[in-house]
Design a protein around this motif. Structure first.
Motif, PDB file in Angstrom:
ATOM      1  N   GLY A   1     108.010  67.991   9.331  1.00  0.00           N
ATOM      2  CA  GLY A   1     106.770  67.808  10.087  1.00  0.00           C
ATOM      3  C   GLY A   1     106.464  68.986  10.985  1.00  0.00           C
ATOM      4  O   GLY A   1     106.744  70.141  10.654  1.00  0.00           O
TER       5      GLY A   1
ATOM      6  N   ARG B   1     105.932  62.965  19.500  1.00  0.00           N
ATOM      7  CA  ARG B   1     106.276  63.298  18.125  1.00  0.00           C
ATOM      8  C   ARG B   1     106.218  62.109  17.180  1.00  0.00           C
ATOM      9  O   ARG B   1     106.483  60.965  17.542  1.00  0.00           O
ATOM     10  CB  ARG B   1     107.669  63.930  18.062  1.00  0.00           C
ATOM     11  N   ARG B   2     105.849  62.429  15.933  1.00  0.00           N
ATOM     12  CA  ARG B   2     105.947  61.462  14.848  1.00  0.00           C
ATOM     13  C   ARG B   2     107.385  61.495  14.317  1.00  0.00           C
ATOM     14  O   ARG B   2     108.166  62.368  14.681  1.00  0.00           O
ATOM     15  CB  ARG B   2     104.980  61.833  13.728  1.00  0.00           C
ATOM     16  N   GLU B   3     107.713  60.560  13.457  1.00  0.00           N
ATOM     17  CA  GLU B   3     109.084  60.448  12.964  1.00  0.00           C
ATOM     18  C   GLU B   3     109.558  61.729  12.286  1.00  0.00           C
ATOM     19  O   GLU B   3     110.718  62.110  12.389  1.00  0.00           O
ATOM     20  CB  GLU B   3     109.183  59.279  11.979  1.00  0.00           C
ATOM     21  N   GLN B   4     108.651  62.428  11.591  1.00  0.00           N
ATOM     22  CA  GLN B   4     109.044  63.631  10.849  1.00  0.00           C
ATOM     23  C   GLN B   4     108.999  64.911  11.682  1.00  0.00           C
ATOM     24  O   GLN B   4     109.353  65.986  11.210  1.00  0.00           O
ATOM     25  CB  GLN B   4     108.151  63.805   9.606  1.00  0.00           C
ATOM     26  N   ASP B   5     108.562  64.801  12.939  1.00  0.00           N
ATOM     27  CA  ASP B   5     108.443  65.972  13.805  1.00  0.00           C
ATOM     28  C   ASP B   5     109.750  66.230  14.568  1.00  0.00           C
ATOM     29  O   ASP B   5     110.636  65.384  14.613  1.00  0.00           O
ATOM     30  CB  ASP B   5     107.309  65.788  14.821  1.00  0.00           C
TER      31      ASP B   5
END
Length: 423
Positions: free
Chosen positions: A326, A401-405
């Motif tokens: 991410g 943040r998102r999970e993939q960041d």
């Protein structure tokens, strides 16, 4: 008897009243502490970056080999007690105050030691009483005139990666800084060093030749990256005795391969083949941990103590290979006496971060977030927001943040310490 809080408060206030204390003064006080001779063997570590990590790997390897190990490092992240350890455990508050009282008493006979000198002498008093097999000493600043160089008898000297830092004290060129670090080399003491470049190696080799001591160089040819898995690194090390050995680091920091290789070579030279078998090497490296160096403090949130240009270079090399699917975000706080503009220029040119946030630490030396904002604008042409306190920044990153960041926090060990303290 003093309380731990009283001892800590006194040491924190030392800069207000310490006089001009020389290395000879420190040697005199050390002689009082070690009257009758040092009870432990000393490993001395200097360099610009990686000193603390090399010390941590040395400690872990020696412990795996069955030795009792004392270690003196700096700076600390949360408590002064972190600087003085035996067997990986911090000095107790009781032992800290006991050593404090002793040094405070004998210091009356000389110019008052500085903050760093006082803590070094306390560590040596503690180690002399406990008598570990080995003491690992990390220099504070430079080498030649550093308080730790008051120790004349050493088993081995280690010099890590060289770069420009503390130029106001050590010189404004890599050559001058290297010459200062080379001051830890002593007659009859072998030296191990990392090949920063041909110039640095030449200066270190020449210094060693004058002392007629053996030198062992470690370079990038001595280790090879294999792969990242389970948030760790597999790499191979070219041993003096076993050709290539596969090892695992419990960190994603690529620069730790260099520090681990330097520690491994040091122990191979120091102990010889019989004591450094492959099992000791594998387990010693796998067990090592050094707080604040590419350390995951929350899921996908990493702190790193990069605080100069060379440190930022190594930090960015790791980030580039982190496999993050991410976006990356960076929180950056720095001391005002660092070459922060060059550090920010490196970060901006890397193009690795979607957003960069300036953060102001509470440390007296901290650069304001507004000053950082101006430099970021100069090199990125944008402003993503900033934070006047570390607490405010920490609160903001939770919902960012998102999970993939992935989030990174760097620029100063003081910043890392403040973050860890808040958590």
């Amino acid at each position: 008897m003093y309380t731990y809080k009283e001892a800590e408060e006194y040491i924190l206030n030392i800069p207000r009243f310490a006089g001009k204390h020389t290395l000879e003064d420190t040697k005199g006080l050390l002689a009082r502490i070690t009257e009758g001779g040092m009870k432990s063997k000393v490993i001395h570590v200097a360099g610009t970056n990686g000193k603390g990590s090399v010390c941590a790997y040395l400690q872990s390897l020696l412990m795996e080999a069955g030795f009792c190990v004392g270690m003196f490092t700096s700076p600390h992240l949360q408590t002064m007690r972190e600087r003085i350890r035996i067997g990986g455990a911090m000095i107790t508050e009781e032992a800290f105050t006991e050593s404090f009282a002793y040094i405070k008493e004998i210091a009356k006979e000389a110019e008052h030691p500085s903050f760093f000198e006082f803590l070094f002498l306390m560590a040596m008093h503690y180690f002399q009483k406990a008598a570990p097999d080995y003491i690992i000493l990390e220099t504070g600043l430079g080498g030649r005139l550093d308080a730790t160089n008051a120790v004349d008898q050493k088993e081995i000297a280690v010099i890590t990666h060289m770069g420009l830092d503390h130029t106001e004290y050590l010189g404004d060129t890599l050559e001058k800084i290297t010459a200062e670090k080379a001051g830890i080399l002593k007659k009859d003491t072998p030296a191990v060093y990392f090949r920063t470049n041909a110039t640095v190696s030449g200066i270190l080799s020449e210094s060693a030749a004058k002392l007629q001591i053996s030198t062992f160089e470690v370079s990038k040819k001595d280790y090879t990256f294999l792969k990242i898995h389970n948030k760790g690194i597999d790499f191979s090390y070219r041993s003096l005795y076993y050709d290539s050995i596969r090892l695992h680091l419990n960190t994603i920091a690529a620069y730790q391969m260099e520090n681990a290789a330097l520690a491994l070579r040091t122990l191979e030279v120091l102990l010889g083949k019989d004591m450094m078998d492959e099992a000791v090497m594998r387990q010693g490296i796998a067990n090592a941990h050094w707080a604040g160096r590419m350390e995951e403090i929350l899921p996908e949130v990493y702190v790193d103590g990069a605080h100069n240009e060379d440190g930022v270079r190594a930090f960015l090399e790791t980030v580039k290979e982190d496999g993050c699917p991410g976006d990356r975000y960076l929180f950056f706080g720095v001391a005002q006496d660092k070459h922060y503009e060059r550090m920010i220029e490196q970060i901006a040119k890397s193009g690795l971060f979607r957003k960069i946030f300036p953060v102001q630490m509470k440390n007296a030396r901290a650069l304001s977030w507004k000053s950082l904002k101006e430099v970021l604008l100069k090199y990125t042409g944008r402003y993503d927001g900033g934070y006047s306190s570390v607490k405010e920044a920490l609160q903001a990153l939770h919902g960012m943040r998102r999970e993939q960041d992935r989030v990174y926090i760097t620029g100063s060990l003081y910043l890392v310490g403040e973050i860890k303290e808040l958590l």
